[in-house]
Design an enzyme around this catalytic site. Structure first.
Site, short mmCIF file in Angstrom:
data_model
loop_
_atom_site.label_atom_id
_atom_site.label_comp_id
_atom_site.label_asym_id
_atom_site.label_seq_id
_atom_site.Cartn_x
_atom_site.Cartn_y
_atom_site.Cartn_z
N GLU A 447 0.53 -0.96 0.16
CA GLU A 447 -0.44 -0.33 0.02
C GLU A 447 1.11 1.33 -0.15
OE1 GLU A 447 -1.75 0.54 4.11
OE2 GLU A 447 -2.46 2.31 4.07
N ASP A 525 -0.76 -1.53 6.66
CA ASP A 525 0.27 -1.21 7.59
C ASP A 525 -1.18 -2.09 8.71
OD1 ASP A 525 1.32 0.67 6.59
OD2 ASP A 525 0.02 2.41 6.48
N ASP A 527 -3.46 -0.93 11.02
CA ASP A 527 -3.82 -0.22 11.51
C ASP A 527 -5.32 -0.84 10.54
OD1 ASP A 527 -3.55 1.10 9.25
OD2 ASP A 527 -2.90 3.04 10.13
N ASP A 529 -7.05 1.83 8.42
CA ASP A 529 -6.94 2.08 6.97
C ASP A 529 -6.44 0.59 6.94
OD1 ASP A 529 -8.53 4.13 6.69
OD2 ASP A 529 -7.02 5.39 6.86
#
Ligand code: 0RA
Length: 663
Positions: A447, A525, A527, A529
């Site tokens: 990403e 990541d 997290d 998102d």
């Protein structure tokens, strides 16, 4: 294995041959020792899947009792000590003593491979069959197995360890009930990865079994920990379906907007092969057809699916032609168009199924094709005649699908044509590896450009390629096909992987022969998102490259959550528990010297850190993406990525422990 067991198997086969070794006597050498030597040959693997297969093997026997008309309830309990108990109210495994064999029928069933069916050869035995190895395999792979049988007014008990009896059959008491209860602890020397049963995996299989076998009550109880929810209780679910496949369709399509009033319910018991089919159209663009043979999900399809497809296409085409709705059409309609927005479940029971294909989940029996074809065409043409409003909606949807397919073909050709982006015909953004052998090569889908940059520096360029993806890729659950194939990120994925999609008569046919990497690793990541982005990417793979997932090529990288430093020592950890433990370990003696850094994104790591924690085969944690239960996955993707918000919110709240890692 001992000689007496060889003889026993020979006798059971009824083919004892006095003049020495025959093919049969070679076969009988396969005792429970063979199961322990090569467990994967019998249960598929010794990971999470194989572990749960043990449970299914026992449950399948109980389901057989139910299908034979002798059992109505099956209860599963995950016990406090991690063992599992499966009880049913069937006839109970026979316990009569065999003079010749010097053991009880129960002991034969539990200690002789494939002995289960020998007692009731003529009865209708249909469930199981994927591995179809019988409870003796479960016994072989359990450190402890205890069988309780209620039968003929008595309660019998016998205990085993690793397939060998620890005692003789004992009478424990009296009862006026019947049934079988099996409790076992998987052998941790065989299941080295894990022996912990997963509630969700068992629950989704029991739910599926309840839909596929209407009327049977299945329950699941987890006694390992109390759940706080107002008052403390054990986790518990009951699965029971009165209407079977019709309810299955409601469950699968709970988050989709339906196109027709009713689920079309087809049942035929006329011929040799009992056929059950339920189907309904919705306004989505995806095809969700799930097929089963003897309760096994046939992910590779087979003759039952072929019969279904040809009946559906032929019957709808005939209706549409006769209605005149196709008269002004300027383009052709093909089989695909009849299945866009279709949710269907096909379930057949076949006495002697022949399973073919790579995963042995493709039905080969030729007689089944006609049985399904006849059942479906007869019932469907009646339905269309009797429900003209639904019929019209379906035909209109088919026409729209054909239109969209023609638009999508142009876009798809873009994917297939080698683009000019770089000399090799590969996307310019792809940093390829030097090794050209797919079996050694892997590609990271990363990403964002900045993380992509770090990954390029950190990788081992000989076998690791990097494809940076820009932000959130298209949500394929909501988009029309031509939008999907026009999308640059999605085209890049196809070209980089060397995979093409679509032929003249099947727009979803996947060609994996040019696959350039055997490991495709999603790296985002750690997290919320990041997990949203991996879900978007997985949705794409699930809808368009299912076969690639089934072949085990898709993985998720797991970057660490924390770095913990003390002086020169650096440690990484992936869970809260690990963090607490490592901080305590490093902090011993001197206070205040331990520094904890929370990683929010891949970009916070330098190339070397990213290599060590997330990319190096020596130290990384890769999670393989598998589809345990295709029907369940279908429902969850349609919920997470579809239009309806409330069910998505409920799901996220229920799984908040995982979704909320940023808190
Ligand atoms: C062999 C023969 C019969 C039933 C069973 C096995 C049987 C096995 C299991 C395993 C779990 N539950 C089970 N229930 C039954 C036929 C019994 C008869 O003819 O009476």
């Amino acid at each position: 294995m001992s000689n007496s067991e060889n003889e026993l198997t020979n006798n059971l086969n009824g083919k004892h041959n006095s003049n020495g070794y025959t093919a049969d006597s070679i076969q009988v050498l396969e005792g429970l020792e063979a199961v322990r030597m090569r467990p994967s040959m019998y249960i598929g693997d010794t990971g999470v899947k194989g572990l749960h297969h043990l449970v299914y093997e026992v449950v399948d026997n109980s389901i057989d009792e139910a299908l034979a008309g002798f059992c109505s309830k099956i209860d599963l309990v995950i016990n406090e000590d991690g063992s599992i108990t499966i009880s049913d109210n069937g006839r109970g495994i026979p316990v009569d003593y065999h003079e010749k064999e010097k053991k009880s029928a129960l002991e034969v069933v539990l200690t002789v491979l494939h002995a289960g069916g020998k007692f009731d050869k003529d009865s209708y035995k249909v469930s199981g069959g994927l591995h179809g190895v019988g409870v003796s395999c479960v016994n072989a792979l359990s450190s402890i197995l205890i069988a309780h049988v209620k039968r003929d007014g008595k309660v019998y008990k016998q205990e085993f360890s690793r397939g060998k009896p620890l005692s003789n059959l004992q009478v424990e008491g009296e009862t006026d009930e019947t049934g079988t209860t099996i409790t076992f602890t998987p052998d941790s020397t065989i299941f080295t990865q894990t022996t912990v049963f997963n509630y969700e995996i068992l629950a989704s299989r029991l739910r599926e079994l309840a839909f596929l076998n209407k009327g049977i009550k299945l329950t699941l109880t987890d006694k390992r920990e109390l759940v706080e929810n107002g008052s403390a209780h054990f986790r518990f679910d009951e699965f029971h379906s009165k209407e079977g496949l019709v309810e299955f369709i409601h469950f699968l399509d709970g988050n989709r907007e339906k196109l027709t009033e009713n689920v079309i319910d087809i049942e035929s018991n006329k011929g040799e092969v009992p056929v059950e089919v339920a189907l309904q159209y919705n306004t989505s663009f995806s095809e969700n057809v799930h097929s089963y043979v003897n309760n096994i999900n046939t992910i590779e399809g087979g003759t039952h699916l072929t019969g279904f497809r040809s009946a559906l296409t032929r019957t709808l085409k005939k209706y549409a032609d006769e209605s005149g709705m196709l008269s002004k059409l300027k383009f052709d309609i093909n089989g695909d168009d009849f299945r866009e927005g279709l949710t269907a479940v096909i379930s057949v029971k076949v006495a002697e199924p022949q399973f073919e294909g790579q995963t042995k989940t493709k039905l080969g029996n030729p007689e089944v094709r006609l049985a399904v074809d006849q059942a479906v065409s007869e019932a469907l043409s009646n339905y269309l005649e009797e429900n003209p409003k639904d019929a019209k909606n379906i035909v209109q949807k088919v026409i729209l699908a054909a239109q969209a397919r023609h638009a999508a073909r142009k876009a798809r050709e873009l994917v297939q044509r080698k683009t000019v982006l770089s000399g090799s015909g590969l996307p310019g953004k792809l940093a390829d590896c030097s090794d050209k052998d797919p079996s050694r090569s892997e590609v990271f889908l990363v990403e964002g450009d900045s993380a992509g940059g770090t990954a390029k520096q950190g990788r081992n360029r000989s076998f690791q390629a990097i494809l940076p993806l820009r932000g959130k890729i298209l949500n394929v659950e909501k988009a029309m096909q031509h939008k999907i194939f026009e999308n640059e990120e999605i085209r890049n994925i196809f070209t980089a992987l060397g995979v093409t999609i679509g032929t003249e008569d099947d727009s979803k046919a996947l060609n994996l022969s040019g696959l350039r990497y055997h490991k495709i690793i999603i790296m985002t990541d750690a997290d919320v998102d990041g997990s949203h982005i991996s879900t978007l990417i997985m949705t794409f793979f699930f809808r368009f490259m299912t076969d690639l997932i089934n072949k085990g090529h898709l993985y998720i990288a797991t970057p660490p959550l924390y770095q913990i430093k003390k002086g020169k020592e650096e440690r990484y950890c992936w869970t809260e528990e690990e963090r607490i433990q490592i901080v305590e370990e490093l902090g011993k003696g001197r206070e205040g010297s331990v520094h904890v850094q929370r990683y929010k994104g891949l970009g916070e790591m330098n190339a070397e850190q990213l290599w060590t924690t997330t990319m190096s085969p020596e130290s990384r944690i890769l999670r393989q993406v598998t589809i345990e239960n295709a029907a369940e996955a279908d429902r969850i993707f349609s919920m997470l990525m579809g239009d309806e918000v409330p069910p998505r919110r409920e799901f996220i709240e229920a799984h908040a422990k995982y979704a909320n890692i940023d808190a």
